[in-house]
Motif scaffolding. Structure first.
Motif, short mmCIF file in Angstrom:
data_model
loop_
_atom_site.label_atom_id
_atom_site.label_comp_id
_atom_site.label_asym_id
_atom_site.label_seq_id
_atom_site.Cartn_x
_atom_site.Cartn_y
_atom_site.Cartn_z
N ASP A 60 9.42 -5.19 -13.97
CA ASP A 60 10.66 -4.90 -14.97
C ASP A 60 11.50 -3.89 -14.16
N GLY A 61 11.49 -3.78 -13.04
CA GLY A 61 12.49 -2.94 -12.14
C GLY A 61 11.76 -1.83 -11.52
N ALA A 62 10.14 -1.55 -11.72
CA ALA A 62 9.33 -0.62 -10.93
C ALA A 62 8.92 -1.18 -10.07
N ILE A 63 9.19 -0.65 -8.63
CA ILE A 63 8.66 -1.35 -7.61
C ILE A 63 7.23 -0.82 -7.00
N VAL A 64 6.47 -1.55 -7.04
CA VAL A 64 4.92 -1.26 -6.51
C VAL A 64 4.59 -1.81 -5.24
N ILE A 65 4.30 -1.01 -4.11
CA ILE A 65 3.93 -1.81 -3.10
C ILE A 65 2.57 -1.39 -2.44
N ASP A 66 1.99 -2.20 -1.56
CA ASP A 66 0.51 -2.00 -1.04
C ASP A 66 -0.27 -2.81 -1.92
N SER A 67 -1.03 -3.84 -1.28
CA SER A 67 -1.62 -4.88 -2.11
C SER A 67 -2.88 -4.21 -2.75
N SER A 68 -3.60 -3.29 -2.34
CA SER A 68 -4.65 -2.52 -3.19
C SER A 68 -4.09 -1.87 -4.10
N VAL A 69 -3.05 -1.21 -4.19
CA VAL A 69 -2.35 -0.45 -5.24
C VAL A 69 -1.86 -1.39 -6.36
N ILE A 70 -1.22 -2.16 -5.78
CA ILE A 70 -0.59 -3.55 -6.68
C ILE A 70 -1.81 -4.01 -7.58
N PHE A 101 -13.22 0.87 2.01
CA PHE A 101 -14.36 0.37 3.26
C PHE A 101 -13.52 -0.96 3.76
N ILE A 102 -13.22 -1.93 2.51
CA ILE A 102 -12.46 -3.22 3.00
C ILE A 102 -11.21 -3.02 3.63
N ASP A 103 -10.44 -2.10 3.23
CA ASP A 103 -9.00 -1.94 3.92
C ASP A 103 -9.05 -1.46 5.31
N GLU A 104 -10.36 -0.42 5.53
CA GLU A 104 -10.59 0.16 6.89
C GLU A 104 -10.78 -0.69 7.85
N MET A 105 -11.94 -1.89 7.39
CA MET A 105 -12.76 -2.54 8.21
C MET A 105 -12.37 -4.08 8.22
N PRO A 106 -12.55 -4.85 7.41
CA PRO A 106 -12.12 -6.35 7.50
C PRO A 106 -10.85 -6.63 7.36
N ALA A 107 -10.06 -5.85 6.63
CA ALA A 107 -8.68 -6.14 6.34
C ALA A 107 -7.94 -5.85 7.73
N ALA A 108 -8.20 -4.83 8.25
CA ALA A 108 -7.68 -4.50 9.61
C ALA A 108 -8.17 -5.40 10.58
N ALA A 109 -9.57 -5.50 10.78
CA ALA A 109 -10.19 -6.43 11.92
C ALA A 109 -9.62 -7.77 12.07
N VAL A 110 -9.44 -8.35 10.84
CA VAL A 110 -8.94 -9.68 10.74
C VAL A 110 -7.76 -10.10 11.44
N ARG A 111 -6.89 -9.14 11.76
CA ARG A 111 -5.52 -9.20 12.51
C ARG A 111 -5.98 -9.61 13.79
N VAL A 112 -6.75 -9.14 14.36
CA VAL A 112 -7.12 -9.36 15.90
C VAL A 112 -7.21 -10.77 16.25
#
Length: 260
Positions: A60-70, A101-112
């Motif tokens: 409704d026009g409110a913008i929310v970013i970052d998947s964990s926040v969303i 922990f998930i954002d720091e570890m697997p979510a970042a590591a899986v990019r490699v």
């Protein structure tokens, strides 16, 4: 309620949000961005999300970013629809600790492994100037891209990422054992399960599901998440890398197959 989701089918962060929206049966307009074509770096999108990444939610026009926040936001505005947040403050804190922990570890590591196994051929086809310009254009991923280079991450970086993922599976196994399962925090699925889901789906898609083969509790968790009613509409055709990059098909297995 009007919900518009700017996302990309193969984006692991986007998959988190689609899962929650589908589980809650919230209608939404999906705007699909082509990340390799640079849609997320166009001025109109950067005006919504200055980080130049997906997903972005327009409610409704409110913008929310970052998947964990969303996903936390969606659970707050629609708590009566398939709630993913424990009511007990202690369990809620445990969920949020796991999410960090998930954002720091697997979510970042899986990019490699994702970049080395899936995206590298595209970057190798670029000239050095083209690649540097591409990397420089990414607000949050510039250093990551430049560290990778056109030849990919070296073996030591790949091994370090896989080790971080292996430690994630061990942490999941411990959490499931302590809670009694089948989910990370017990009998009810939470946002922590949703947050880690795309990392395991991605690894299975890359043919690396064997990494949790000796962890039956984690295998059971994968089976449960794949059986959830929100899983199939979240992973529509084109959401897996093997459906976009033919060179991956020989080495990959589908998530459900990787569970057993």
């Amino acid at each position: 309620m009007s919900i518009r989701l700017y996302n990309a089918p193969q984006s692991t962060c986007s998959q988190r949000v689609r899962f929650v929206l589908n589980a809650k049966e919230l209608p939404f307009e999906e705007i699909k961005l082509d990340l390799l074509a640079g849609d997320q770096l166009k001025p109109a999108y950067l005006a919504l999300n200055p980080n130049g990444v997906v997903p972005t939610l327009d409610h409704d026009g409110a913008i929310v970013i970052d998947s964990s926040v969303i996903i936390e936001y969606l659970d707050e505005i629609e708590p009566g629809r398939a709630s993913f947040t424990p009511r007990d403050p202690v369990r809620r804190a445990a969920m949020r600790s796991l999410m960090r922990f998930i954002d720091e570890m697997p979510a970042a590591a899986v990019r490699v492994p994702t970049f080395n196994l899936a995206f590298l051929p595209r970057f190798q086809a670029m000239s050095e100037d083209e690649f540097v310009a591409f990397a420089e254009s990414k607000p949050l991923r510039k250093e990551f891209m430049l560290a990778m280079g056109r030849q990919g991450f070296p073996e030591k970086d790949m091994n370090a990422a896989l080790d971080r993922l292996k430690r994630t599976y061990a942490r999941m196994d411990q959490a499931i054992e302590a809670s009694g399962g089948p989910w990370l925090l017990g009998r009810d699925i939470t946002l922590a399960d949703v947050a880690v889901m795309p990392a395991l789906v991605r690894m299975a898609d890359l043919g690396l599901a064997h990494m949790w083969a000796e962890l039956p509790r984690v295998r059971g968790w994968v089976e449960a998440i794949c059986a959830h009613r929100a899983f199939k509409p979240t992973y529509y055709f084109g959401s897996l890398l093997t459906e976009k990059f033919p060179h991956l098909k020989e080495r990959s297995r589908r998530p459900a197959a990787g569970a057993g």
